[in-house]
Design an enzyme around this catalytic site. Structure first.
Site, PDB file in Angstrom:
ATOM      1  N   THR A  14       0.897  -1.430   0.024  1.00 19.66           N
ATOM      2  CA  THR A  14      -0.169   0.054  -0.098  1.00 19.66           C
ATOM      3  C   THR A  14       1.027   1.303   0.131  1.00 19.66           C
ATOM      4  O   THR A  14       0.519   2.209  -0.715  1.00 19.66           O
ATOM      5  CB  THR A  14      -0.849  -0.086   1.212  1.00 19.66           C
ATOM      6  OG1 THR A  14      -1.805  -1.228   1.364  1.00 19.66           O
ATOM      7  CG2 THR A  14      -1.699   1.395   1.416  1.00 19.66           C
ATOM      8  N   ASP A  58       1.632  -6.496  -4.632  1.00 18.40           N
ATOM      9  CA  ASP A  58       0.761  -6.456  -3.234  1.00 18.40           C
ATOM     10  C   ASP A  58       1.345  -7.545  -2.452  1.00 18.40           C
ATOM     11  O   ASP A  58       1.477  -8.754  -3.079  1.00 18.40           O
ATOM     12  CB  ASP A  58      -0.757  -6.915  -3.676  1.00 18.40           C
ATOM     13  CG  ASP A  58      -1.788  -6.534  -2.336  1.00 18.40           C
ATOM     14  OD1 ASP A  58      -2.650  -5.739  -2.421  1.00 18.40           O
ATOM     15  OD2 ASP A  58      -1.470  -7.470  -1.465  1.00 18.40           O
ATOM     16  N   SER A  59       1.537  -7.748  -1.047  1.00 20.19           N
ATOM     17  CA  SER A  59       2.178  -8.463  -0.370  1.00 20.19           C
ATOM     18  C   SER A  59       1.249  -9.998  -0.408  1.00 20.19           C
ATOM     19  O   SER A  59       1.793 -11.007   0.084  1.00 20.19           O
ATOM     20  CB  SER A  59       2.440  -8.085   0.993  1.00 20.19           C
ATOM     21  OG  SER A  59       1.426  -8.080   1.838  1.00 20.19           O
ATOM     22  N   THR A  90       1.662  -4.721   4.171  1.00 19.18           N
ATOM     23  CA  THR A  90       1.518  -5.199   5.729  1.00 19.18           C
ATOM     24  C   THR A  90       0.892  -6.367   5.790  1.00 19.18           C
ATOM     25  O   THR A  90       1.071  -7.013   6.760  1.00 19.18           O
ATOM     26  CB  THR A  90       0.586  -4.457   6.317  1.00 19.18           C
ATOM     27  OG1 THR A  90      -0.842  -4.124   5.819  1.00 19.18           O
ATOM     28  CG2 THR A  90       1.199  -2.800   6.717  1.00 19.18           C
ATOM     29  N   ASP A  91      -0.137  -6.968   4.543  1.00 13.72           N
ATOM     30  CA  ASP A  91      -0.831  -8.310   4.856  1.00 13.72           C
ATOM     31  C   ASP A  91       0.040  -9.438   5.294  1.00 13.72           C
ATOM     32  O   ASP A  91      -0.291 -10.269   5.941  1.00 13.72           O
ATOM     33  CB  ASP A  91      -1.343  -8.362   3.311  1.00 13.72           C
ATOM     34  CG  ASP A  91      -2.604  -7.338   3.182  1.00 13.72           C
ATOM     35  OD1 ASP A  91      -3.171  -6.650   4.332  1.00 13.72           O
ATOM     36  OD2 ASP A  91      -3.412  -7.424   2.010  1.00 13.72           O
ATOM     37  N   GLN A 283      -4.880 -21.086  18.889  1.00 12.72           N
ATOM     38  CA  GLN A 283      -5.579 -19.720  18.384  1.00 12.72           C
ATOM     39  C   GLN A 283      -5.685 -18.512  19.046  1.00 12.72           C
ATOM     40  O   GLN A 283      -5.822 -17.637  18.800  1.00 12.72           O
ATOM     41  CB  GLN A 283      -7.145 -20.419  18.194  1.00 12.72           C
ATOM     42  CG  GLN A 283      -7.287 -21.430  17.384  1.00 12.72           C
ATOM     43  CD  GLN A 283      -8.844 -21.863  17.400  1.00 12.72           C
ATOM     44  OE1 GLN A 283      -9.806 -21.399  17.505  1.00 12.72           O
ATOM     45  NE2 GLN A 283      -8.833 -23.325  16.908  1.00 12.72           N
ATOM     46  N   CYS A 284      -5.287 -18.552  20.512  1.00 12.77           N
ATOM     47  CA  CYS A 284      -5.198 -17.376  21.254  1.00 12.77           C
ATOM     48  C   CYS A 284      -3.827 -16.738  20.785  1.00 12.77           C
ATOM     49  O   CYS A 284      -2.995 -17.119  20.362  1.00 12.77           O
ATOM     50  CB  CYS A 284      -4.831 -17.677  22.775  1.00 12.77           C
ATOM     51  SG  CYS A 284      -6.479 -18.571  23.471  1.00 12.77           S
TER      52      CYS A 284
END
Ligand code: ASP
Length: 346
Positions: A14, A58-59, A90-91, A283-284
């Site tokens: 971006t 784009d990443s 950033t992705d 998942q935490c």
């Protein structure tokens, strides 16, 4: 001391994108146009040179071939520069910073990744501050000329984080990243305040051998398997039985718990019998795996599932990609459960 020499590497994202007037979507743009937006760079007492991917992306499109290309640019230029700043979308920045931290262990110079939530051409963009501060951090040296940062780090919105500890948690806030299990390496206000006790120091012997022998064989035949209640595990079992999966990353509940479902158990057993590693992360976002805490985690430990401890998902996947060609599962387990670039706490 002479001015620090910094190489600024543009990969896309971006930060340098422009809006297509036909459909309003953002796509990667030319690097020179990006630099023209920050004439203030010339005011920094730093000697900046630039290079760019031939086709900035784009990443979302970044993968192992880009990581190898980046590692090669960094290695080829290591001796000519004091530090490096990589402009990246950033992705998938957390995946790139994690991978680089593994393949460039012992690089011993600052590699700072940054990006932006708004393109640099937009008035309210965060790009300008992120780029300028990243360059200042990459140029930071002690009075004896030694770099302050000797590792892969990410600078974003007034914080410097260890590159293999971050997770993109917001697609809208300027502070896009969190580092849930490791505090920032530096906080930036009026001054840059480094936390020297948190920064990695580098073993010189490690650095020489690794730089001569850079390991770029990344295996991406990995499934990151996120559990949810009521899930059917038949598809996983069938993929495992077909021998398609070289590594399984189980994204379990809490401290590393999973339902004792027969299909899941068979899938994990077949992986382990075929000497293919199964790694458990949570998942935490914050906290660590403790497979011995509950019966629901102990059965995984008894089958030989490897603890991902407090690795982020991004660091766990890329570390598996990096380690998977280890022929011995026990060696894989040892390295997976030990910190090799500050990515986990013991
Ligand atoms: N889609 C963009 C990218 O990752 C988002 C960003 O840069 O923030 O390249």
């Amino acid at each position: 001391m002479p001015e620090a020499k910094i190489l600024l590497i543009y990969t896309g994202g971006t930060i340098g994108m422009v809006r297509n007037p036909d459909n309003q979507s953002l796509s990667a743009f030319n690097f020179d146009a990006l630099l023209k937006q920050i004439p203030d760079l010339a005011l920094l007492e730093v000697n900046i040179e630039t290079t760019s991917f031939p086709n900035p992306v784009d990443s979302a499109n970044i993968g192992p071939s880009h990581w190898i290309m980046l590692a090669k640019i960094l290695l080829d230029n290591r001796d000519a520069y004091d530090g490096f700043v990589i402009l990246h979308g950033t992705d998938t920045m957390a995946y790139t910073s994690s991978t680089l931290s593994f393949i460039l262990r012992g690089f011993n110079k600052p590699i700072i990744l940054t990006g932006a939530q708004l393109p640099i051409g937009i008035l309210r963009s965060d790009a300008r501050e992120n780029i300028i501060t990243s360059i200042e951090i990459a140029a930071g040296r002690f009075p004896n000329g030694e770099p302050i940062v000797k590792e892969v780090a990410v600078y974003f919105e007034f914080n410097l984080y260890r590159g293999n500890r971050i997770h993109k948690h917001s697609s809208e806030q300027f502070s896009a990243f969190i580092s849930p299990n490791f505090p920032p390496l530096a906080e930036i206000g009026v001054d840059v305040q480094f936390h020297h006790d948190r920064l990695l120091s580098v073993d010189e012997t490690l650095s020489k051998s690794l730089l001569q022998n850079i390991h770029t064989n990344l295996n991406s035949n990995i499934i990151a398997y996120t559990l949810f209640p009521g899930q059917s595990h038949r598809m996983l079992r069938s993929l495992v039985d077909q021998g398609e999966v070289d590594g399984l990353l189980l994204v379990s509940y809490g401290t590393g718990n999973a339902p004792r479902d027969p299909e899941l158990e068979l899938a994990i057993e077949s992986m382990i019998k075929a000497s293919r590693p199964v790694v458990n992360i949570s998942q935490c976002h914050a906290g660590r795996i403790r497979q011995d805490l509950y019966e629901a985690g102990r059965w995984l430990q008894q089958l030989g599932v490897i603890s991902g401890k407090d690795l982020t998902r991004e660091a766990a996947i890329t570390k598996m990609m990096y380690l998977l060609d280890h022929p011995e599962v026990e060696a894989f387990r040892h390295w997976m459960e030990s910190p090799i670039a500050g990515e986990l706490s013991i």
